[in-house]
Design a protein around this motif. Structure first.
Motif, short mmCIF file in Angstrom:
data_model
loop_
_atom_site.label_atom_id
_atom_site.label_comp_id
_atom_site.label_asym_id
_atom_site.label_seq_id
_atom_site.Cartn_x
_atom_site.Cartn_y
_atom_site.Cartn_z
N VAL A 69 0.84 -1.20 0.00
CA VAL A 69 0.00 0.00 0.00
C VAL A 69 0.87 1.25 0.00
N ARG A 70 1.95 1.22 0.79
CA ARG A 70 2.87 2.36 0.81
C ARG A 70 3.47 2.61 -0.58
N ALA A 71 3.74 1.54 -1.30
CA ALA A 71 4.31 1.68 -2.64
C ALA A 71 3.33 2.39 -3.58
N ARG A 72 2.06 2.05 -3.48
CA ARG A 72 1.06 2.69 -4.34
C ARG A 72 0.89 4.18 -3.99
N ILE A 73 0.90 4.47 -2.69
CA ILE A 73 0.80 5.87 -2.27
C ILE A 73 2.00 6.66 -2.77
N MET A 74 3.18 6.04 -2.68
CA MET A 74 4.40 6.69 -3.14
C MET A 74 4.31 7.05 -4.62
N LEU A 75 3.77 6.17 -5.45
CA LEU A 75 3.63 6.43 -6.87
C LEU A 75 2.73 7.64 -7.12
N VAL A 76 1.61 7.71 -6.41
CA VAL A 76 0.69 8.84 -6.56
C VAL A 76 1.36 10.15 -6.14
N VAL A 77 2.12 10.10 -5.04
CA VAL A 77 2.81 11.31 -4.55
C VAL A 77 3.84 11.77 -5.57
N LEU A 78 4.60 10.85 -6.15
CA LEU A 78 5.61 11.22 -7.13
C LEU A 78 4.98 11.88 -8.36
N ILE A 79 3.90 11.32 -8.85
CA ILE A 79 3.23 11.92 -10.01
C ILE A 79 2.70 13.31 -9.67
N SER A 80 2.11 13.46 -8.49
CA SER A 80 1.56 14.76 -8.08
C SER A 80 2.64 15.81 -7.94
N LEU A 81 3.76 15.45 -7.29
CA LEU A 81 4.85 16.41 -7.11
C LEU A 81 5.46 16.81 -8.45
N VAL A 139 13.56 5.70 -5.33
CA VAL A 139 14.31 4.72 -6.11
C VAL A 139 15.06 3.75 -5.20
N TYR A 140 15.74 4.28 -4.19
CA TYR A 140 16.47 3.41 -3.27
C TYR A 140 15.51 2.49 -2.52
N TRP A 141 14.37 3.02 -2.10
CA TRP A 141 13.40 2.21 -1.36
C TRP A 141 12.84 1.09 -2.24
N ILE A 142 12.58 1.39 -3.50
CA ILE A 142 12.09 0.36 -4.42
C ILE A 142 13.12 -0.76 -4.56
N MET A 143 14.39 -0.39 -4.77
CA MET A 143 15.43 -1.41 -4.90
C MET A 143 15.54 -2.23 -3.62
N GLY A 144 15.44 -1.57 -2.46
CA GLY A 144 15.49 -2.29 -1.20
C GLY A 144 14.29 -3.18 -0.99
N ALA A 145 13.14 -2.79 -1.54
CA ALA A 145 11.94 -3.62 -1.40
C ALA A 145 11.97 -4.85 -2.30
N LEU A 146 12.83 -4.84 -3.32
CA LEU A 146 12.94 -5.98 -4.23
C LEU A 146 13.89 -7.05 -3.71
N SER A 147 14.79 -6.68 -2.79
CA SER A 147 15.77 -7.66 -2.30
C SER A 147 16.42 -7.17 -1.02
N ASN A 148 16.82 -8.12 -0.17
CA ASN A 148 17.62 -7.82 1.02
C ASN A 148 19.05 -8.30 0.86
N VAL A 164 6.29 -2.31 -11.82
CA VAL A 164 7.18 -2.79 -10.76
C VAL A 164 6.64 -2.37 -9.40
N ILE A 165 6.25 -1.10 -9.29
CA ILE A 165 5.76 -0.57 -8.02
C ILE A 165 4.45 -1.22 -7.61
N LEU A 166 3.58 -1.47 -8.57
CA LEU A 166 2.24 -1.98 -8.26
C LEU A 166 2.19 -3.50 -8.14
N ILE A 167 3.08 -4.21 -8.83
CA ILE A 167 2.99 -5.67 -8.90
C ILE A 167 4.13 -6.38 -8.19
#
Length: 500
Positions: free
Chosen positions: A333-345, A402-411, A465-468
């Motif tokens: 859910v945080r990922a989806r909110i982040m996408l909306v915030v990025l587009i808005s900004l 960007v860093y958070w997305i990469m971190g969310a894909l792998s540890n 990537v962000i949504l799926i």
């Protein structure tokens, strides 16, 4: 062959169990790196902990790329506002080599280790500033271009090593906060670096090149940063706060590392959809530094703008980092909110940028135009000042995402090293293209339009990537998918556990 495969499977299973074993404070390995020092009732983390290591790398970046950012933020490498050609050439060389080396930097960092990577990386920043100081007194274009190209090599390795620490060292619940801590400390360096030319040129209301003392201060601080990197730990010694160890490789060879780049893409092919987002992540620096700050403002005002730009990054990181780790809201859910915030900004801030850019062209503020660079005392300065502040704010939000997305894909430290290498290499390819366009005198409005279009377009491409692909949790088994099928690729673990 079957026996070999079975033996390799046993190695993976054993390594997986070791890497995932939680350690309690009284069973940390023996040695000074794992001692906890107490100050009253407050116990400091052990030296080989993610917090201490992140703090140290933040100060390395505070002193090296932080000072570089302050110098670059003046526009033209600190030279007079209309004298940007040398800086363009140096940055084309810098980002061209950065792009090539950056793409393979994950393998290089895995092979030579975090500590050596960072120490070597810091040297390039020192040489770059030395070349700018020399160029003020004599024409040394060859030395300048070499310094830019050498910094590209060094910076690619330094930033990849930094990304590994920031993305793979923290637990899944801490990755946003770790970005915030690092980005805030790192940009304090850029803020202080901006105050150096501001203080030394505070009474200069005309446009000019910064003085020798400014360059010398940058050179000394950058060299100190390179020396500080020598005292860092390599990844195999790190133990997280929950007792788990970072997944690294035992004695990786160059062959295994280059194969690992392919297996990283095979394990997560969707990461390719992030490449446009990587490409555009530093594209806007050229426009903001040269087409706005260097083109329109005098030396002391450029210094003030630079300070505000980097200060805005501290503010943004302090907000975005904790929000990305917000408990009670699932990571998906945080990922989806982040996408909306990025587009808005992107729509709001760059919409304001369009309103500003309509006021002038490259020709109307260039040599021979009669344009007098603005000072902060000029009527109407508040508008571009706030715009420049929010450009810096946006930059930190974008990089943090960007860093958070990469971190969310792998540890995995091994896999994230390749992710960050891809990120920095492709990011620098974009920068090299944009610096080249600026050198060829692309119109300021054309540069602005390319910024806005690339940022919005890359978000559309990255949306799957962000949504799926972002999940609420990454299992250790998923991080071991890309381990090479060779006998030499055994997972590296921390030193044997002994009670101290």
């Amino acid at each position: 062959m079957a026996d070999t495969k079975a033996a390799e499977a046993d190695v993976y299973q054993s390594s997986e169990q070791t890497a995932g074993t939680a350690a309690v404070a009284d069973t940390l390995p023996a040695g000074w790196m794992y001692k906890r020092f107490k100050i009253g009732a407050w116990a400091l983390p052990w030296y080989a902990s993610p917090k201490i290591q992140l703090g140290m790398i933040a100060f390395v970046c505070f002193l090296c790329p932080g000072m570089y950012n302050a110098l670059s933020g003046l526009g033209g490498g600190g030279r007079s506002g209309t004298d940007t050609e040398l800086a363009d050439k140096m940055n084309i060389a810098l980002y061209s080599t950065f792009a090539v080396v950056g793409f393979f930097a994950g393998s290089i960092v895995n092979r030579i280790g975090i500590r050596i990577s960072l120490a070597f990386g810091g040297i390039g920043y020192t040489l770059y500033s030395i070349s700018l100081l020399v160029s003020v007194h004599d024409s040394v274009d060859g030395f300048n271009i070499f310094a830019g190209a050498f910094l590209g090599i060094c910076a690619a390795i330094l930033w990849t090593a930094q990304g590994v620490i920031m993305v793979s060292y923290p637990t899944e619940e801490q990755k946003g906060r770790y970005f915030a801590w690092f980005w805030a400390i790192f940009n304090v360096g850029a803020c202080i670096g901006s105050l150096i030319p501001l203080g030394q040129n505070i009474h200069t209301t005309t446009d000019s090149t910064v003085n020798d003392g400014t360059y010398i201060a940058f050179i000394v601080l950058m060299f100190v940063g390179a020396c500080l990197a020598v005292f860092l730990c390599d990844g195999q010694r790190i133990i997280r706060s929950d007792g788990t160890k970072v997944v690294m490789m035992q004695n990786p060879s160059w062959k295994s590392e280059f194969i690992g780049m392919w297996t990283t893409l095979r394990a997560e092919p969707f990461v390719i959809l992030l490449f446009p987002m990587f490409f555009s992540s530093n594209w806007f620096y050229t426009y903001q530094q040269n087409a706005i700050n260097a083109a329109y403002f005098n030396t002391r005002t450029r210094s003030l703008n630079g300070f505000l730009y980097w200060f805005a990054q501290i503010v943004a990181a302090s907000i975005i980092g904790p929000l990305l780790d917000l408990k009670g809201i699932r990571r998906t859910v945080r990922a989806r909110i982040m996408l909306v915030v990025l587009i808005s900004l992107t729509l709001v801030i760059y919409g304001g940028g369009y309103a500003w850019q309509k006021n002038y062209t490259r020709e109307s503020v260039g040599k021979g135009s009669g344009f007098v660079s603005w000072d902060w005392t000029h009527d109407g300065y508040a508008g571009p000042m706030f715009l420049y502040f929010f450009y810096g704010f946006y930059d930190a939000v974008w990089q943090g995402a960007v860093y958070w997305i990469m971190g969310a894909l792998s540890n995995s430290g091994r896999r994230t090293a390749n992710y960050v290498g891809f990120y920095k290499g492709i990011q620098s390819a974009g920068s090299a293209v944009m610096w080249s366009l600026d050198k060829d005198k692309t119109s300021f409005m054309g540069e602005f339009a390319s910024n806005w279009g690339l940022l919005l377009g890359s978000l559309v491409v990255a949306a799957p990537v962000i949504l799926i692909r972002i999940r609420d949790h990454i299992d250790l088994e998923d991080d071991l998918v890309d381990v090479d099928e060779t006998a030499e690729t055994v997972l590296r673990t921390a030193p044997p556990v002994e009670k101290s």
